[in-house]
Design an enzyme around this catalytic site. Structure first.
Site: not given
Length: 138
Positions: A94, A42, A91, A53, A55, A45-46
């Site tokens: 994914c 993974n 998730c 992810c 996957e 990012n801010a």
């Protein structure tokens, strides 16, 4: 490749995680019919919505290398010190991304969902029944 080897590859990928916001490193390893393995981790990012992810990263790497099917098994690992000990599962996004790659090769890969001392194996079709895919657009 054994399940243990595939899980180890996913754990090794998680070491490269960029997860400063969640502190939740995830690793994924995709096993293909030809024996090749592609890994991903993974990348946060801010701007949280732009995170990727493990996957999805692994699938993007495989597809960028021209792989369009043959997916037979996936291992997904999370951190050993988080959660209630339940195995991590892909998730929803994914699941869709993995399903697309599997459908391109007509496979129903086993998904190894891993937690410390606990591996739950489910088929892609169980994680995403009645999946939307390439055939849905014809």
């Amino acid at each position: 490749m054994t399940d243990t080897d595939l899980i180890a590859a996913a754990r090794a990928a998680a070491v490269q995680s960029y997860s400063p916001y969640s502190g939740y490193p995830v690793g994924a390893a995709l096993l293909f019919a030809d024996g090749s393995v592609v890994t991903g981790t993974n990348i946060e990012n801010a701007s949280y919505g732009l995170a990727l992810c493990a996957e999805t990263v692994a699938v993007a790497k495989a597809m960028a290398d021209g792989v369009r099917g043959g997916l037979v098994k996936v291992a997904v690992t999370g951190p050993d010190d988080k959660g209630a000990g339940d195995p991590i599962t892909p998730c929803g996004r994914c699941r869709q991304v993995l399903s697309e790659l599997a459908q391109l090769g007509g496979t129903d890969p086993a998904i190894l969902c891993v937690a410390p001392g606990n591996v739950r194996t489910v088929r892609m079709s169980e994680l995403l029944p009645h999946a939307f895919g390439p055939a849905s657009l014809k």
